[in-house]
Design a protein around this motif. Structure first.
Motif, mmCIF file in Angstrom:
data_model
loop_
_atom_site.group_PDB
_atom_site.id
_atom_site.type_symbol
_atom_site.label_atom_id
_atom_site.label_comp_id
_atom_site.label_asym_id
_atom_site.label_seq_id
_atom_site.Cartn_x
_atom_site.Cartn_y
_atom_site.Cartn_z
ATOM 1 N N LYS A 145 0.835 -1.216 0.000
ATOM 2 C CA LYS A 145 0.000 0.000 0.000
ATOM 3 C C LYS A 145 0.867 1.262 0.000
ATOM 4 O O LYS A 145 0.387 2.347 -0.364
ATOM 5 N N LEU A 146 2.132 1.139 0.422
ATOM 6 C CA LEU A 146 3.017 2.313 0.404
ATOM 7 C C LEU A 146 3.285 2.784 -1.029
ATOM 8 O O LEU A 146 3.682 3.931 -1.239
ATOM 9 N N LEU A 147 3.051 1.886 -2.005
ATOM 10 C CA LEU A 147 3.268 2.297 -3.408
ATOM 11 C C LEU A 147 2.304 3.415 -3.799
ATOM 12 O O LEU A 147 2.575 4.172 -4.734
ATOM 13 N N CYS A 168 4.676 2.038 12.654
ATOM 14 C CA CYS A 168 3.727 1.092 12.041
ATOM 15 C C CYS A 168 4.456 -0.195 11.688
ATOM 16 O O CYS A 168 5.582 -0.173 11.200
ATOM 17 N N ASN A 169 3.733 -1.305 11.866
ATOM 18 C CA ASN A 169 4.275 -2.657 11.638
ATOM 19 C C ASN A 169 4.059 -3.123 10.200
ATOM 20 O O ASN A 169 3.349 -4.087 9.966
ATOM 21 N N TYR A 170 4.600 -2.464 9.212
ATOM 22 C CA TYR A 170 4.345 -2.868 7.817
ATOM 23 C C TYR A 170 4.753 -4.325 7.587
ATOM 24 O O TYR A 170 5.795 -4.774 8.066
ATOM 25 N N VAL A 171 3.918 -5.031 6.819
ATOM 26 C CA VAL A 171 4.227 -6.428 6.465
ATOM 27 C C VAL A 171 4.086 -6.559 4.947
ATOM 28 O O VAL A 171 3.190 -5.967 4.341
ATOM 29 N N ASP A 172 5.005 -7.341 4.349
ATOM 30 C CA ASP A 172 4.937 -7.599 2.905
ATOM 31 C C ASP A 172 3.810 -8.608 2.666
ATOM 32 O O ASP A 172 3.767 -9.670 3.306
ATOM 33 N N VAL A 173 2.897 -8.301 1.748
ATOM 34 C CA VAL A 173 1.739 -9.168 1.547
ATOM 35 C C VAL A 173 2.176 -10.562 1.057
ATOM 36 O O VAL A 173 1.471 -11.554 1.268
ATOM 37 N N ARG A 174 3.369 -10.657 0.461
ATOM 38 C CA ARG A 174 3.864 -11.988 0.068
ATOM 39 C C ARG A 174 4.127 -12.847 1.300
ATOM 40 O O ARG A 174 3.991 -14.079 1.245
ATOM 41 N N ASP A 175 4.473 -12.208 2.424
ATOM 42 C CA ASP A 175 4.642 -12.959 3.669
ATOM 43 C C ASP A 175 3.295 -13.411 4.232
ATOM 44 O O ASP A 175 3.194 -14.486 4.829
#
Ligand code: NAP
Length: 288
Positions: A145-147, A168-175
């Motif tokens: 979403k940062l894109l 914020c705890n950003y997580v890669d959606v691939r994970d």
């Protein structure tokens, strides 16, 4: 058979790709299977049964769930999300699905300050009421979403937010997909609820500094109050009102409930999560 709802979307697509990488077949649902096929690579296509289903049409859900024992349940945010996910829960229970992995969110509780999270609580409650074995995933904000910040960073070198110095705890959606695939392929349907985070939490000023370092030019953070962020998102960024309200609520949640990474992803998958630095470096052209 594992059924993946929202397979053309972020979490469903990631889960389908992770299952394909493990060599596990799945049935992927979309309102438009041809469009879904066009975004899948050969490996995923080779192992995937494509099926049309619309959550607004319960008969199509029942046809799609026939013979399935596991369901990955996700749905785009929006005014119809709760109604659509509840329809999927009813169809899953009626069709004998044994285990549901549901994409939910942090703070999914009655009285949550985030309206979308209150909706998730309602859906989780229905899963329990229908007696379905359920594993709940609670990812934090997706790095992808940062894109959406890319055009503004490219044009003005500025990120807008309303979090002050909160992280914020950003997580890669691939994970998220990798964790879901691990859970869906366990021999026994384990329940429970799993927060999913990256390995490090970042404040907006820290995010701006990291982007600036990678781009080789300064990026600044403009901190707005919640009403100012809402006006910025609906005005300059052209977001619908409900989505801008959601973004503001999520950012205020990060302020009121400080976020810090935990090790759940590592425990589920046996590896460390993808990093924000690597994600931004991979997509740097979107910010130029
Ligand atoms: N974004 C974040 O940072 C974040 C963080 C934590 C939790 N979450 C949660 O993640 C969930 C969203 O997941 P996502 O990002 O994977 O969603 P998404 O990419 O926005 O959309 C998922 C899919 O929903 C499907 N869909 C929409 N209406 C449908 C209908 N009537 N019938 C069947 N399918 C329908 C669409 O599939 P088709 O168009 O192919 O039919 C779409 O591909 C939300 O519940 C959100 O609260 C998001």
């Amino acid at each position: 058979m594992i059924v993946i709802m929202g397979a053309a979307g972020a979490t469903g697509g990631a889960t389908l790709r992770s299952l394909a990488a493990l060599g596990v077949p799945a049935r992927a649902l979309s309102r438009d299977p041809a469009a879904l096929a066009s975004v899948l690579d050969d490996r995923a296509l080779a192992r995937t049964e494509l099926h049309r289903a619309d959550a607004a049409d319960p008969a199509s859900l029942r046809a799609a769930f026939r013979g399935a024992d596991r369901l990955f349940l996700t749905m785009a945010n929006g005014p119809d999300q709760v109604r659509h996910e509840l329809a999927a829960v009813e169809a899953a229970a009626d069709c004998g699905v044994r285990h549901v992995v549901k994409v939910s969110a942090p703070a999914a509780e009655p009285g949550s300050p985030v309206a979308v999270s209150r909706g998730h609580h309602t859906i989780e409650q229905r899963l329990r009421d229908r007696g379905l074995a359920t594993t709940v995933l609670r990812p934090y904000a997706f790095m992808q979403k940062l894109l959406l910040l890319g055009p503004a960073v490219a044009a003005t070198g500025t990120i807008h937010g309303a979090t002050g110095r909160a992280r914020c705890n950003y997580v890669d959606v691939r994970d998220v997909g990798d964790a879901a695939a691990r859970i869906l392929t366990r021999p026994d349907p384990a329940g429970g609820s799993h927060p999913l985070t990256g390995g490090q939490a970042y404040s907006h000023p820290e995010l701006a500094a990291l982007l600036g370092e990678l781009l080789g030019r300064p990026v600044r953070y403009a901190d707005l109050d919640p009403a100012g962020l809402h006006a910025h998102l609906t005005g300059r960024a052209g977001m619908p009102d409900w989505l801008a309200a959601h973004v503001v609520e999520i950012q205020q949640l990060a302020v009121s409930r400080p976020e810090s990474p935990d090790r759940t992803f590592e425990e589920l998958t046996g590896r460390t999560p993808r990093t924000l630095r690597a994600f931004l470096a991979e997509h740097l052209d979107r910010f130029r």
